[in-house]
Scaffold this active site. Structure first.
Site, mmCIF file in Angstrom:
data_model
loop_
_atom_site.group_PDB
_atom_site.id
_atom_site.type_symbol
_atom_site.label_atom_id
_atom_site.label_comp_id
_atom_site.label_asym_id
_atom_site.label_seq_id
_atom_site.Cartn_x
_atom_site.Cartn_y
_atom_site.Cartn_z
ATOM 1 N N ARG A 1 119.778 122.054 88.386
ATOM 2 C CA ARG A 1 118.550 121.882 87.594
ATOM 3 C C ARG A 1 118.760 122.191 86.099
ATOM 4 O O ARG A 1 117.873 122.729 85.438
ATOM 5 C CB ARG A 1 117.415 122.770 88.130
ATOM 6 C CG ARG A 1 116.907 122.398 89.514
ATOM 7 C CD ARG A 1 116.245 121.038 89.530
ATOM 8 N NE ARG A 1 115.642 120.727 90.812
ATOM 9 C CZ ARG A 1 116.291 120.181 91.847
ATOM 10 N NH1 ARG A 1 117.575 119.870 91.730
ATOM 11 N NH2 ARG A 1 115.668 119.936 92.980
ATOM 12 N N SER B 1 108.710 121.001 92.572
ATOM 13 C CA SER B 1 108.976 122.433 92.736
ATOM 14 C C SER B 1 108.565 123.144 91.450
ATOM 15 O O SER B 1 108.999 122.756 90.371
ATOM 16 C CB SER B 1 110.469 122.687 92.975
ATOM 17 O OG SER B 1 110.915 122.040 94.132
ATOM 18 N N GLU C 1 110.380 125.973 86.981
ATOM 19 C CA GLU C 1 111.219 124.786 86.879
ATOM 20 C C GLU C 1 110.689 123.784 85.842
ATOM 21 O O GLU C 1 111.464 123.294 85.012
ATOM 22 C CB GLU C 1 111.370 124.137 88.255
ATOM 23 C CG GLU C 1 112.624 123.306 88.351
ATOM 24 C CD GLU C 1 112.429 122.052 89.143
ATOM 25 O OE1 GLU C 1 111.628 121.199 88.724
ATOM 26 O OE2 GLU C 1 113.086 121.924 90.177
HETATM 27 N N1 EPU Z 1 110.380 127.124 103.203
HETATM 28 C C1 EPU Z 1 109.478 127.954 103.795
HETATM 29 N N2 EPU Z 1 108.170 127.891 103.372
HETATM 30 C C2 EPU Z 1 107.765 127.035 102.425
HETATM 31 C C3 EPU Z 1 108.713 126.183 101.812
HETATM 32 C C4 EPU Z 1 110.026 126.246 102.231
HETATM 33 O O1 EPU Z 1 109.798 128.738 104.669
HETATM 34 O O2 EPU Z 1 106.568 127.038 102.102
HETATM 35 C C5 EPU Z 1 111.764 127.124 103.679
HETATM 36 C C6 EPU Z 1 112.028 125.874 104.515
HETATM 37 O O3 EPU Z 1 111.706 126.070 105.849
HETATM 38 C C7 EPU Z 1 113.477 125.631 104.313
HETATM 39 C C8 EPU Z 1 113.767 126.208 102.950
HETATM 40 O O4 EPU Z 1 112.663 127.024 102.601
HETATM 41 O O5 EPU Z 1 114.239 126.338 105.260
HETATM 42 C C9 EPU Z 1 114.006 125.125 101.897
HETATM 43 O O6 EPU Z 1 112.888 124.249 101.830
HETATM 44 P P1 EPU Z 1 113.036 122.700 101.454
HETATM 45 O O7 EPU Z 1 114.032 122.033 102.349
HETATM 46 O O8 EPU Z 1 111.663 122.122 101.414
HETATM 47 O O9 EPU Z 1 113.714 122.685 100.046
HETATM 48 P P2 EPU Z 1 113.477 123.586 98.733
HETATM 49 O O10 EPU Z 1 114.677 124.441 98.558
HETATM 50 O O11 EPU Z 1 112.163 124.248 98.815
HETATM 51 C C10 EPU Z 1 114.669 121.937 97.092
HETATM 52 C C11 EPU Z 1 114.387 121.312 95.750
HETATM 53 C C12 EPU Z 1 113.463 120.108 95.908
HETATM 54 C C13 EPU Z 1 114.134 119.103 96.839
HETATM 55 C C14 EPU Z 1 114.412 119.794 98.192
HETATM 56 C C15 EPU Z 1 115.184 118.897 99.117
HETATM 57 C C16 EPU Z 1 114.490 123.069 94.112
HETATM 58 C C17 EPU Z 1 113.727 123.987 93.209
HETATM 59 N N3 EPU Z 1 113.756 122.280 94.876
HETATM 60 O O12 EPU Z 1 113.447 122.460 97.591
HETATM 61 O O13 EPU Z 1 113.346 119.518 94.607
HETATM 62 O O14 EPU Z 1 113.318 117.968 97.047
HETATM 63 O O15 EPU Z 1 115.218 120.974 97.983
HETATM 64 O O16 EPU Z 1 116.509 118.816 98.696
HETATM 65 O O17 EPU Z 1 115.726 123.092 94.105
HETATM 66 C C18 EPU Z 1 111.995 119.528 92.630
HETATM 67 O O18 EPU Z 1 112.958 119.998 92.049
HETATM 68 O O19 EPU Z 1 110.908 119.285 92.039
HETATM 69 C C19 EPU Z 1 112.090 119.274 94.065
HETATM 70 C C20 EPU Z 1 111.052 118.851 94.782
#
Ligand code: EPU
Length: 340
Positions: A165, A239, A335
């Site tokens: 990022r 995010s 972010e």
């Molecule tokens: N989780 C929870 N509760 C929640 C949200 C997430 O327990 O309310 C847990 C999920 O169960 C999972 C983990 O956190 O085990 C990760 O969640 P997720 O796969 O949704 O991915 P993220 O790490 O929350 C990142 C990126 C997203 C991208 C997704 C998929 C960042 C800040 N965000 O989200 O990017 O779409 O991975 O690769 O790195 C963005 O940057 O705007 C964005 C949407």
């Protein structure tokens, strides 16, 4: 000859839907127009905000100076050696339409980044990434206007210093380069990356362990839509916080205290913690306060429930950060860019 629009309403031009007016606004289609706009802004000592899709911005209600909307268009094949193809796209092209266009051309590498809101030109700024792929994996170079040298430059991928990022454009030299065209290294061979948990599970459920490129894009869109709100129906900036990176010792201590902690090891020995999990565990998921709230399917996303205002959004973000800090000792970084 460019024409400035005074007191331009940009409420519909930022995906969070914050009420925003720009003192002076112009949309530029040609590089000559961009240079003209910059020269005029400089002469009048206006601060300048470059606007792409407005999907990663938190804007104050009154934007001083100039806002320049980038509308550079066009998608071209630049080189083709049979397997590897260099494709150039204008910074103003819509990112998802570009990904779809590549699908039609039979060019591979960016399928996992389908449905990300915003423009091609904004993509390298924060090295957009999702489902195990980031722009850094395919970036060839960036054609940009250098405001210091007052000339057009080509920055090769390595010079763009892409990391999680982040990039040269975001943290090292903010405001210096205005991205006009972006070049990508793509392949005619489809070698999909399917290891990201949620994507992998979805494909298995569909009986598509070896998906076609179309099936992969459809799967990414489905997984994304199940977790992230469509800005067209519920204002948001994706995010709202980065996933914080911590040293292994901090990770081990947290994991002992919170065995369900979600974290991913990084190449440098650190761990990236799932900020969504931290915020969820701190009890924020589905929280509502006035016009703003925390999305009920993904705690990392703050949403506009209707009539959201800058001050209440920033207050909610501050409260969330403070509570995560108190409970886990971890600091969250926003972010989206806050401007001005
Ligand atoms: N989780 C929870 N509760 C929640 C949200 C997430 O327990 O309310 C847990 C999920 O169960 C999972 C983990 O956190 O085990 C990760 O969640 P997720 O796969 O949704 O991915 P993220 O790490 O929350 C990142 C990126 C997203 C991208 C997704 C998929 C960042 C800040 N965000 O989200 O990017 O779409 O991975 O690769 O790195 C963005 O940057 O705007 C964005 C949407």
């Amino acid at each position: 000859m460019i024409t400035w629009h005074e007191n331009q309403d940009l409420t519909a031009a930022n995906s969070f839907g914050l009420p925003v007016f720009a003192e002076h606004f112009v949309q530029v289609n040609q590089l000559t127009e961009l240079v003209e706009a910059l020269e005029q802004a400089e002469a009048k000592q206006w601060p300048v905000l470059i606007l792409g899709g407005g999907s990663n911005l938190v804007l104050q209600p009154a934007l001083p100076g100039a806002v320049i909307g980038i509308a550079a268009a066009g998608i071209h094949l630049l080189a083709d050696d049979g397997d590897n193809v260099i494709v150039e796209a204008g910074a103003g092209e819509n990112w998802h339409q570009f990904v779809r266009h590549l699908l039609q051309l039979g060019l591979h590498g960016l399928e996992n980044l389908a449905l990300i809101p915003g423009t091609v030109g904004a993509a390298p700024v924060q090295n957009i990434g999702a489902y195990g792929v980031e722009i850094a994996d395919c970036l060839h170079s960036v054609i940009a206007y250098d405001r210091h040298a007052k000339s057009v430059v080509q920055l090769m991928a390595a010079e763009c210093q892409l990391s999680y990022r982040d990039s040269l454009f975001k943290s090292q030299q903010p405001g210096r380069y205005i991205i006009w065209r972006v070049r990508f290294n793509l392949s005619t061979t489809f070698a999909p990356k399917l290891h990201y948990g949620a994507l992998n599970q979805y494909l298995s459920q569909q009986g598509q362990d070896q998906p076609t490129p179309e099936q992969l894009v459809a799967a990414v869109c489905s997984v994304r839509a199940s977790k992230l709100p469509d800005p067209a129906t519920l204002g948001n900036a994706g995010s709202f916080f980065e996933n914080p990176r911590v040293d292994a010792s901090v990770y081990q201590a947290l994991k002992q205290q919170f065995p369900d902690l979600v974290a991913y090891p990084e190449k440098n020995g650190q761990y990236k913690l799932a900020a969504g999990w931290l915020i969820d565990q701190a009890g924020w998921k589905g929280h509502r306060n006035g016009g703003v709230g925390v999305y009920d399917k993904q705690a990392l996303v703050l949403v506009n429930l209707g009539g959201a205002e800058f001050v209440e959004l920033m207050a909610l973000a501050g409260d969330i950060s403070a509570s995560v800090k108190q409970r886990f000792g971890v600091s969250l970084q926003m972010e989206p860019r806050v401007y001005p």
